[in-house]
Design an enzyme around this catalytic site. Structure first.
Site, PDB file in Angstrom:
ATOM      1  N   ASP A  84      -3.693  20.574  40.777  1.00 37.63           N
ATOM      2  CA  ASP A  84      -4.534  19.799  41.690  1.00 37.63           C
ATOM      3  C   ASP A  84      -5.878  20.470  41.930  1.00 37.63           C
ATOM      4  O   ASP A  84      -6.929  19.850  41.815  1.00 37.63           O
ATOM      5  CB  ASP A  84      -3.798  19.547  43.024  1.00 37.63           C
ATOM      6  CG  ASP A  84      -3.192  20.816  43.627  1.00 37.63           C
ATOM      7  OD1 ASP A  84      -3.401  21.924  43.077  1.00 37.63           O
ATOM      8  OD2 ASP A  84      -2.506  20.707  44.658  1.00 37.63           O
ATOM      9  N   LYS A 110     -12.727  24.601  43.371  1.00 42.35           N
ATOM     10  CA  LYS A 110     -13.393  25.105  44.580  1.00 42.35           C
ATOM     11  C   LYS A 110     -13.958  26.492  44.258  1.00 42.35           C
ATOM     12  O   LYS A 110     -13.348  27.517  44.574  1.00 42.35           O
ATOM     13  CB  LYS A 110     -12.372  25.189  45.714  1.00 42.35           C
ATOM     14  CG  LYS A 110     -12.988  25.129  47.103  1.00 42.35           C
ATOM     15  CD  LYS A 110     -12.026  25.606  48.174  1.00 42.35           C
ATOM     16  CE  LYS A 110     -11.055  24.571  48.627  1.00 42.35           C
ATOM     17  NZ  LYS A 110     -10.211  25.056  49.764  1.00 42.35           N
ATOM     18  N   ARG A 125       0.014  14.570  51.337  1.00 43.84           N
ATOM     19  CA  ARG A 125       0.011  14.409  49.871  1.00 43.84           C
ATOM     20  C   ARG A 125      -0.087  12.937  49.478  1.00 43.84           C
ATOM     21  O   ARG A 125      -0.533  12.607  48.389  1.00 43.84           O
ATOM     22  CB  ARG A 125       1.314  14.961  49.268  1.00 43.84           C
ATOM     23  CG  ARG A 125       1.480  16.470  49.376  1.00 43.84           C
ATOM     24  CD  ARG A 125       2.659  16.888  48.506  1.00 43.84           C
ATOM     25  NE  ARG A 125       3.177  18.212  48.828  1.00 43.84           N
ATOM     26  CZ  ARG A 125       2.712  19.343  48.318  1.00 43.84           C
ATOM     27  NH1 ARG A 125       1.687  19.321  47.510  1.00 43.84           N
ATOM     28  NH2 ARG A 125       3.258  20.503  48.634  1.00 43.84           N
ATOM     29  N   ASP A 155      -1.764  19.154  49.930  1.00 38.62           N
ATOM     30  CA  ASP A 155      -1.107  19.114  51.237  1.00 38.62           C
ATOM     31  C   ASP A 155      -1.655  20.138  52.217  1.00 38.62           C
ATOM     32  O   ASP A 155      -2.319  21.104  51.836  1.00 38.62           O
ATOM     33  CB  ASP A 155       0.386  19.407  51.069  1.00 38.62           C
ATOM     34  CG  ASP A 155       0.650  20.881  50.754  1.00 38.62           C
ATOM     35  OD1 ASP A 155       0.041  21.397  49.784  1.00 38.62           O
ATOM     36  OD2 ASP A 155       1.424  21.527  51.476  1.00 38.62           O
ATOM     37  N   GLU A 187      -8.660  27.449  43.364  1.00 35.51           N
ATOM     38  CA  GLU A 187      -9.513  28.073  44.371  1.00 35.51           C
ATOM     39  C   GLU A 187      -9.740  29.545  44.002  1.00 35.51           C
ATOM     40  O   GLU A 187     -10.686  29.855  43.291  1.00 35.51           O
ATOM     41  CB  GLU A 187      -8.927  27.920  45.772  1.00 35.51           C
ATOM     42  CG  GLU A 187      -9.916  28.427  46.824  1.00 35.51           C
ATOM     43  CD  GLU A 187      -9.401  28.335  48.236  1.00 35.51           C
ATOM     44  OE1 GLU A 187      -8.200  28.162  48.462  1.00 35.51           O
ATOM     45  OE2 GLU A 187     -10.251  28.480  49.140  1.00 35.51           O
ATOM     46  N   LYS A 196       3.972  21.033  43.782  1.00 36.99           N
ATOM     47  CA  LYS A 196       4.092  19.592  43.885  1.00 36.99           C
ATOM     48  C   LYS A 196       2.735  18.930  43.794  1.00 36.99           C
ATOM     49  O   LYS A 196       2.620  17.722  43.634  1.00 36.99           O
ATOM     50  CB  LYS A 196       4.706  19.216  45.240  1.00 36.99           C
ATOM     51  CG  LYS A 196       6.070  19.786  45.489  1.00 36.99           C
ATOM     52  CD  LYS A 196       6.495  19.447  46.949  1.00 36.99           C
ATOM     53  CE  LYS A 196       7.697  20.224  47.339  1.00 36.99           C
ATOM     54  NZ  LYS A 196       7.988  20.144  48.783  1.00 36.99           N
ATOM     55  N   GLY A 197       1.678  19.722  43.892  1.00 37.93           N
ATOM     56  CA  GLY A 197       0.336  19.166  44.042  1.00 37.93           C
ATOM     57  C   GLY A 197      -0.156  18.335  42.871  1.00 37.93           C
ATOM     58  O   GLY A 197      -0.999  17.471  43.025  1.00 37.93           O
ATOM     59  N   PHE A 241     -11.113  22.945  53.477  1.00 38.23           N
ATOM     60  CA  PHE A 241      -9.715  22.661  53.155  1.00 38.23           C
ATOM     61  C   PHE A 241      -9.533  21.162  52.993  1.00 38.23           C
ATOM     62  O   PHE A 241      -9.774  20.393  53.911  1.00 38.23           O
ATOM     63  CB  PHE A 241      -8.777  23.214  54.222  1.00 38.23           C
ATOM     64  CG  PHE A 241      -7.377  23.321  53.720  1.00 38.23           C
ATOM     65  CD1 PHE A 241      -7.004  24.346  52.868  1.00 38.23           C
ATOM     66  CD2 PHE A 241      -6.431  22.358  54.049  1.00 38.23           C
ATOM     67  CE1 PHE A 241      -5.715  24.428  52.357  1.00 38.23           C
ATOM     68  CE2 PHE A 241      -5.139  22.434  53.551  1.00 38.23           C
ATOM     69  CZ  PHE A 241      -4.784  23.470  52.703  1.00 38.23           C
ATOM     70  N   VAL A 242      -9.133  20.765  51.779  1.00 38.96           N
ATOM     71  CA  VAL A 242      -9.025  19.334  51.475  1.00 38.96           C
ATOM     72  C   VAL A 242      -7.559  18.928  51.283  1.00 38.96           C
ATOM     73  O   VAL A 242      -6.732  19.745  50.888  1.00 38.96           O
ATOM     74  CB  VAL A 242      -9.854  18.958  50.219  1.00 38.96           C
ATOM     75  CG1 VAL A 242     -11.325  19.212  50.455  1.00 38.96           C
ATOM     76  CG2 VAL A 242      -9.390  19.716  48.977  1.00 38.96           C
TER      77      VAL A 242
HETATM   78  P1  IMP Z   1      -5.453  29.542  44.085  1.00 40.32           P
HETATM   79  O1  IMP Z   1      -4.445  30.547  43.615  1.00 40.32           O
HETATM   80  O2  IMP Z   1      -6.212  30.033  45.284  1.00 40.32           O
HETATM   81  O3  IMP Z   1      -6.375  29.066  43.009  1.00 40.32           O
HETATM   82  O4  IMP Z   1      -4.590  28.382  44.663  1.00 40.32           O
HETATM   83  C1  IMP Z   1      -4.497  27.140  44.117  1.00 40.32           C
HETATM   84  C2  IMP Z   1      -3.468  26.371  44.895  1.00 40.32           C
HETATM   85  O5  IMP Z   1      -3.721  26.527  46.300  1.00 40.32           O
HETATM   86  C3  IMP Z   1      -3.574  24.888  44.637  1.00 40.32           C
HETATM   87  O6  IMP Z   1      -2.718  24.475  43.610  1.00 40.32           O
HETATM   88  C4  IMP Z   1      -3.191  24.302  45.972  1.00 40.32           C
HETATM   89  O7  IMP Z   1      -1.789  24.171  46.045  1.00 40.32           O
HETATM   90  C5  IMP Z   1      -3.635  25.316  46.979  1.00 40.32           C
HETATM   91  N1  IMP Z   1      -4.972  25.013  47.545  1.00 40.32           N
HETATM   92  C6  IMP Z   1      -6.154  25.634  47.324  1.00 40.32           C
HETATM   93  N2  IMP Z   1      -7.147  25.067  48.032  1.00 40.32           N
HETATM   94  C7  IMP Z   1      -6.577  24.048  48.702  1.00 40.32           C
HETATM   95  C8  IMP Z   1      -7.098  23.049  49.595  1.00 40.32           C
HETATM   96  O8  IMP Z   1      -8.286  22.957  49.937  1.00 40.32           O
HETATM   97  N3  IMP Z   1      -6.186  22.159  50.068  1.00 40.32           N
HETATM   98  C9  IMP Z   1      -4.867  22.168  49.733  1.00 40.32           C
HETATM   99  N4  IMP Z   1      -4.352  23.074  48.909  1.00 40.32           N
HETATM  100  C10 IMP Z   1      -5.193  24.005  48.388  1.00 40.32           C
HETATM  101 MG    MG Z   2      -0.747  23.622  43.910  1.00 32.69          MG
END
Ligand code: IMP
Ligand code: MG
Length: 178
Positions: free
Chosen positions: A98, A129, A163, A157, A101, A42-43, A150-151
């Protein structure tokens, strides 16, 4: 809700500017390609709609929902919870999320779309990030880098909340340590 935010990281005006710049870049690269813009729910939601307003050429949109997150940590494996409706064979895809990370989520989705016959898949994400990166990902259209915190807000969210903030902020640790 605003009391749970430690600091504002990206203001509404800065977000608008990022959407404009990213949309213009995508327009320039894709104006003759009828791209399929796929948002990761949903992000992606507020970002996807503001971004689309700045991609001033023919395009189609679709959505996918995958999950890889539990609380504030990525789990490293994804499950497709809602799939796209479109046939992506031979399509130029722009994947919108969104934040990247670890990179696990987006790289699994890119791989999945390429296996299903997409001609190309490029990533557009509002936030990057890099401190949390575990997997190499090429982000062709990055918005801005954020520190290792954590943002929340503007689609992002914590346990489905925040959100709807119209800015991006750092969540106070005490909120998720409760
Ligand atoms: P990744 O697989 O770690 O790259 O995860 C990415 C997903 O994790 C994003 O689409 C977000 O839904 C969530 N996410 C990663 N960091 C944050 C954060 O700081 N705040 C909120 N959601 C995050
Ligand atoms: Mg996401």
């Amino acid at each position: 809700m605003n009391n749970d935010i430690k600091a504002v990281l990206v203001t509404e005006d800065e977000i608008n500017k990022l959407c404009k710049d990213l949309g213009n870049k995508i327009y320039n690269d894709y104006k003759d390609k009828n791209p399929l813009v796929i948002g990761l729910l949903k992000g992606c939601q507020p970002f996807m709609s503001d971004l689309l307003k700045n991609i001033n050429c023919l395009c189609e949109i679709d959505y996918m929902k995958v999950s890889s997150y539990c609380g504030t940590k990525s789990t490293g494996s994804i499950t497709i919870k809602k799939d796209i409706d479109a046939d992506i064979t031979g399509r130029d895809v722009i994947l919108v999320d969104d934040i990247v990370e670890t990179g696990y989520t987006i790289s699994c989705v890119v791989q999945n779309l390429m296996q299903r016959g997409a001609k190309s898949v490029n990533i557009c994400c509002l936030l990057d990030k890099p401190a949390g990166r575990k997997k190499d990902v090429v982000i062709k259209y990055p918005g801005m880098c954020v520190p290792d915190e954590f943002v929340v807000g503007y689609g992002l969210d914590y346990n489905e909340k925040y959100r709807n903030l119209n800015y991006i902020g750092v969540l106070k640790e005490e909120v998720y340590q409760k």
